[in-house]
Write a protein that holds these residues in place. Structure first.
Motif, PDB file in Angstrom:
ATOM      1  N   LEU A  73       0.840  -1.212   0.000  1.00 42.54           N
ATOM      2  CA  LEU A  73       0.000   0.000   0.000  1.00 42.54           C
ATOM      3  C   LEU A  73       0.870   1.256   0.000  1.00 42.54           C
ATOM      4  O   LEU A  73       0.570   2.242  -0.681  1.00 42.54           O
ATOM      5  CB  LEU A  73      -0.932  -0.007   1.220  1.00 42.54           C
ATOM      6  N   GLN A  74       1.963   1.198   0.760  1.00 47.89           N
ATOM      7  CA  GLN A  74       2.867   2.358   0.799  1.00 47.89           C
ATOM      8  C   GLN A  74       3.562   2.544  -0.542  1.00 47.89           C
ATOM      9  O   GLN A  74       3.672   3.670  -1.034  1.00 47.89           O
ATOM     10  CB  GLN A  74       3.897   2.173   1.922  1.00 47.89           C
ATOM     11  N   GLU A  75       4.006   1.424  -1.124  1.00 47.99           N
ATOM     12  CA  GLU A  75       4.684   1.536  -2.421  1.00 47.99           C
ATOM     13  C   GLU A  75       3.738   2.052  -3.505  1.00 47.99           C
ATOM     14  O   GLU A  75       4.172   2.664  -4.476  1.00 47.99           O
ATOM     15  CB  GLU A  75       5.263   0.171  -2.830  1.00 47.99           C
ATOM     16  N   ALA A  76       2.427   1.788  -3.325  1.00 52.97           N
ATOM     17  CA  ALA A  76       1.448   2.261  -4.309  1.00 52.97           C
ATOM     18  C   ALA A  76       1.091   3.739  -4.088  1.00 52.97           C
ATOM     19  O   ALA A  76       0.289   4.298  -4.833  1.00 52.97           O
ATOM     20  CB  ALA A  76       0.188   1.406  -4.237  1.00 52.97           C
ATOM     21  N   GLY A  77       1.671   4.332  -3.057  1.00 51.45           N
ATOM     22  CA  GLY A  77       1.507   5.772  -2.845  1.00 51.45           C
ATOM     23  C   GLY A  77       0.203   6.170  -2.184  1.00 51.45           C
ATOM     24  O   GLY A  77      -0.247   7.314  -2.336  1.00 51.45           O
ATOM     25  N   LEU A  78      -0.408   5.268  -1.440  1.00 52.43           N
ATOM     26  CA  LEU A  78      -1.690   5.608  -0.814  1.00 52.43           C
ATOM     27  C   LEU A  78      -1.571   6.748   0.202  1.00 52.43           C
ATOM     28  O   LEU A  78      -2.471   7.576   0.312  1.00 52.43           O
ATOM     29  CB  LEU A  78      -2.308   4.372  -0.146  1.00 52.43           C
ATOM     30  N   GLU A  79      -0.458   6.732   0.923  1.00 53.19           N
ATOM     31  CA  GLU A  79      -0.287   7.788   1.941  1.00 53.19           C
ATOM     32  C   GLU A  79      -0.268   9.167   1.293  1.00 53.19           C
ATOM     33  O   GLU A  79      -0.912  10.108   1.772  1.00 53.19           O
ATOM     34  CB  GLU A  79       1.023   7.562   2.704  1.00 53.19           C
ATOM     35  N   GLN A  80       0.455   9.263   0.171  1.00 49.18           N
ATOM     36  CA  GLN A  80       0.547  10.560  -0.514  1.00 49.18           C
ATOM     37  C   GLN A  80      -0.821  11.017  -1.017  1.00 49.18           C
ATOM     38  O   GLN A  80      -1.078  12.194  -1.150  1.00 49.18           O
ATOM     39  CB  GLN A  80       1.520  10.464  -1.699  1.00 49.18           C
ATOM     40  N   LYS A  81      -1.704  10.053  -1.283  1.00 53.97           N
ATOM     41  CA  LYS A  81      -3.047  10.415  -1.764  1.00 53.97           C
ATOM     42  C   LYS A  81      -4.015  10.652  -0.596  1.00 53.97           C
ATOM     43  O   LYS A  81      -5.225  10.768  -0.793  1.00 53.97           O
ATOM     44  CB  LYS A  81      -3.598   9.294  -2.649  1.00 53.97           C
ATOM     45  N   GLY A  82      -3.482  10.680   0.611  1.00 57.03           N
ATOM     46  CA  GLY A  82      -4.314  10.958   1.778  1.00 57.03           C
ATOM     47  C   GLY A  82      -5.151   9.779   2.239  1.00 57.03           C
ATOM     48  O   GLY A  82      -6.116   9.939   2.989  1.00 57.03           O
TER      49      GLY A  82
END
Lengths: 453, 279
Positions: free
Chosen positions: B126-135
């Motif tokens: 999930l982190q590698e997929a950039g979920l955090e950056q998308k909020g």
């Protein structure tokens, strides 16, 4: 194999591969036959078989990957060996590959020894973890105990263990002091496979003031190797203040010979730590120490949890003198001891036990009835056949199973009917026991017919 | 020590199946014998019959029954095992939930999580997929019946074998090597929660908010048919409408259950709970 090489239709090719692998796995081909097979397949192999097998060796489908592994080794397709070894990262696959390499030890060893130096750590580790080696591999394997990767070093230790050569001991001792827990564990396991008489080199590890884990490891190695060296040091450790050390030392002493060792083990029945006392009881049974019978019977008078182990020990040693004490103890004993008392009496088989067992079979507790029916099956005489026939209709399958066995043991022609009924029992274990009993009766009957005038 | 007799095998396999749903048919009888042998030695027992009686009558049987699952189950797990399933999560499931995830976390259960390799693989994916950056945020629950494995999962310290499917880049990015072992970076533990649970228990308490996805891979393969069905029924209750169930490649619901429909994604089958309207 020719068809396999030429086929390019996938489902058919997969089925062919699995069929060939099944044939190869069930029939051990001689090295000469394997060589001929490899030579005849060689031209076709170049036309596309290699990429096909390589793809399967990397696949999730375990069945196809294993079929590909079998064909790879049978056709001696050494260029695929690295791909095959990478699979050994999975422990289940590793076990399976180890068995496969054992079959191809002679052919594969030179290739595996080359791959022990591969740049790819997965390949190095796989070669060492799954390969089957003989004494010629010793220098290469010892060199790999100094590999830069702890996983590879651990695999090298494992491989050295299977060779059981004392020359490996110094390298393994070094690995025993490694920072890596898997490497230390592998080295300890391998040292436990070494000749026990050569393990006196562990003396420095047995210093009472040293690292307790190191000390325990050394004791476990000596125990695994059934070593009888360093006797005085081991005896001294029986007085160590730490119970795990005393217990480990006791286990080593269990492999030493003679009355002196018996006496030391018996002394440990009075150890303040329950686990040490239990270990002492177990070791005395394994040593079949008749002199321990008296002290063990005396321990029946204690309320100690050790009594559970003592009861079982008296049964395993078949101490007839303990039968009366065990029977007397039954009523006042807690439930878990009561069952073991019946089991112990079954093993002792003292005269007069059948009446006691008949009373137990009337009890409500199912586990009690199960153990009692086992005893009745073992000890019933033809006069008690009707008891077994009644048990053959019991609602519990274990009781019926014992009845089937007991009826077969008696072997009376009149017992064929109840056995035939049990052979159709809903529980397969009971039906198997009954069929086996009937089989023995039939063969015994045939022999009797031959002998009869 | 004597070998495992027919009767002992049936007594023990019935007991294990009754408590934990795990079955040992004739083909796996040797596995059961092999796995229990060392335990018998440790308890100073000399036969499998004695061990059975220990499990049903001895005062210490409750502690032993807690140990038993760890002894008889295959704890084989590693980071990014069957990695394509994590890609399905990030490439299909997360986009399907769309804006809903702006208001609440993505809720995932890892059932039979063992030492946590799968749980942290999910978080890393999930982190590698950039979920955090998308909020976006997530809550990954993880259960297992083996307390030692759960303790290891909470510690987040692994042997090299657990990282065998990680390339060098991932090893460096997500772990710190300490004395030949690998410590998971703290940031990958965010949003995870571990708890003890026996999936074969008759009644299970689930959180009030349902899960969007349940991972239960290579666990049910060892379950008896009735236990398998009971667990899937538990999952049905715990999943949201049209939530996804990810099973291992050797486990299937096809032809077994009407309440889940198989969905083919990127060549793999996952199972989607049918919604209230039967879709």
């Amino acid at each position: 194999v020719k068809l396999l090489c030429e086929s390019d239709r996938l489902p058919r090719r997969d089925h062919l591969l699995q069929a060939i692998a099944a044939v190869l796995e069930r029939n051990a081909l001689s090295p000469a036959a394997l060589g001929r097979l490899g030579a005849r397949a060689a031209p076709a192999v170049q036309s596309g078989l290699i990429p096909y097998l390589r793809g399967l060796l990397a696949a999730d489908d375990v069945g196809l990957a294993r079929a590909a592994s079998t064909v790879t080794l049978s056709l001696q397709l050494w260029e695929l060996l690295p791909d095959l070894l990478v699979r050994s990262a999975d422990p289940e696959d590793a076990r399976w590959l180890s068995a496969l390499f054992t079959r191809f030890r002679r052919q594969a060893q030179p290739q595996l020894l080359l791959l022990c130096r591969s740049d790819d750590l997965r390949v190095r580790r796989g070669a060492l973890a799954c390969g089957a080696f003989d004494g010629r591999a010793l220098p290469t394997l010892i060199a790999r105990v100094r590999d830069e990767e702890p996983d590879v070093r651990a695999a090298a230790c494992k491989a050295l263990g299977t060779l059981r050569r004392a020359q490996a001991i110094p390298a393994l001792l070094q690995a025993l002091d490694s920072d890596s827990p898997p490497e230390r564990a592998a080295a300890a396991h391998a040292l436990g496979q070494m000749p026990g008489g050569r393990l006196d080199v562990l003396a420095p590890h047995l210093a009472a003031k040293g690292d307790p884990q190191r000390l325990r490891n050394a004791l476990e190695i000596l125990e695994a190797a059934h070593s009888t060296v360093l006797g005085r040091r081991i005896v001294a450790l029986l007085a160590d203040l730490r119970p795990p050390i005393r217990r480990a030392a006791l286990r080593v002493l269990g492999h030493h010979h003679g009355r002196g060792a018996d006496d030391r083990v018996m002394d440990m029945l009075a150890d303040p730590e329950a686990s040490v006392r239990t270990e002492a009881v177990e070791i005395l049974v394994r040593r079949r120490c008749r002199r321990a019978e008296g002290p063990l019977v005396a321990l029946l008078a204690t309320e100690d949890p050790l009594r559970y182990h003592v009861i079982r020990a008296l049964g395993r040693l078949r101490v007839v003198a303990a039968a009366a004490r065990l029977t007397a103890l039954y009523e006042s004993a807690p439930a878990h001891e009561r069952i073991e008392i019946i089991a112990a009496l079954n093993q002792i088989a003292a005269p007069g036990l059948l009446g006691f067992l008949r009373e137990r079979i009337e009890e409500r507790d199912i586990e009690t009835r199960r153990v009692a029916s086992d005893g009745l099956a073992r000890l019933a005489t033809p006069a008690e056949a009707s008891t077994l026939v009644a048990l053959a209709a019991d609602g519990d399958w274990t009781v019926r199973n014992h009845a089937a066995w007991g009826l077969g043991r008696l072997g009376l022609p009149s017992l064929r009917e109840p056995l035939l009924a049990l052979a159709r029992d809903v529980e397969p274990v009971v039906a198997r026991t009954a069929r086996s009993a009937l089989g023995k009766m039939t063969s015994a009957g045939s022999e009797a017919a031959v002998v009869a005038p | 020590m004597t070998s495992l007799s027919d009767e002992e095998w049936k007594l023990l396999s019935d007991l294990i199946s009754g408590h934990f749903g795990i079955c040992f048919p004739a083909a796996r009888r040797g596995v059961l014998e092999h796995r229990l042998r060392a335990r018998l030695e440790r308890l100073c027992l000399s036969s499998f019959g004695e061990y059975y009686r220990f499990l049903v009558r001895h005062p210490e049987r409750h502690a032993e029954l807690r140990e038993l699952p760890a002894l008889v189950t295959n704890n084989e797990t590693y980071f990014f095992r069957e990695e394509h399933q994590f890609r399905l999560l990030t490439d299909h499931v997360v986009p399907e939930l769309g804006t809903e995830l702006g208001q609440r976390p993505l809720r995932i259960l890892s059932a039979g999580c063992s030492s946590g390799d799968e749980v942290y693989s999910i978080v890393i994916a999930l982190q590698e997929a950039g979920l955090e950056q998308k909020g976006r945020s997530w809550a990954v629950d993880a259960c297992d019946l083996n307390p030692q494995r759960l303790a290891q999962a909470r510690d987040g310290v692994y042997e090299a074998g657990s990282l065998r499917a990680c390339d060098e880049v991932r090893r460096r990015a997500h772990f710190e090597e300490r004395k030949g072992r690998y410590v998971l970076h703290r940031r990958h533990r965010a949003g995870t929660r571990f708890f003890e649970m026996n999936l074969a228990a008759r009644h299970l308490e689930w959180p009030s908010a349902p899960y969007d996805v349940i991972f239960c891979r290579n666990v049910l393969i060892y379950f008896s048919d009735p236990a398998f069905d009971a667990v899937i029924t538990h999952f049905n209750r715990a999943l949201s409408d049209e939530g996804y169930l990810f099973l291992g490649h050797a486990e299937s619901l096809i032809g077994r259950r009407d309440d889940f429909r198989p969905v083919r994604l990127q060549g793999s089958i996952v199972y989607q709970r049918r919604g209230r309207n039967g879709r």
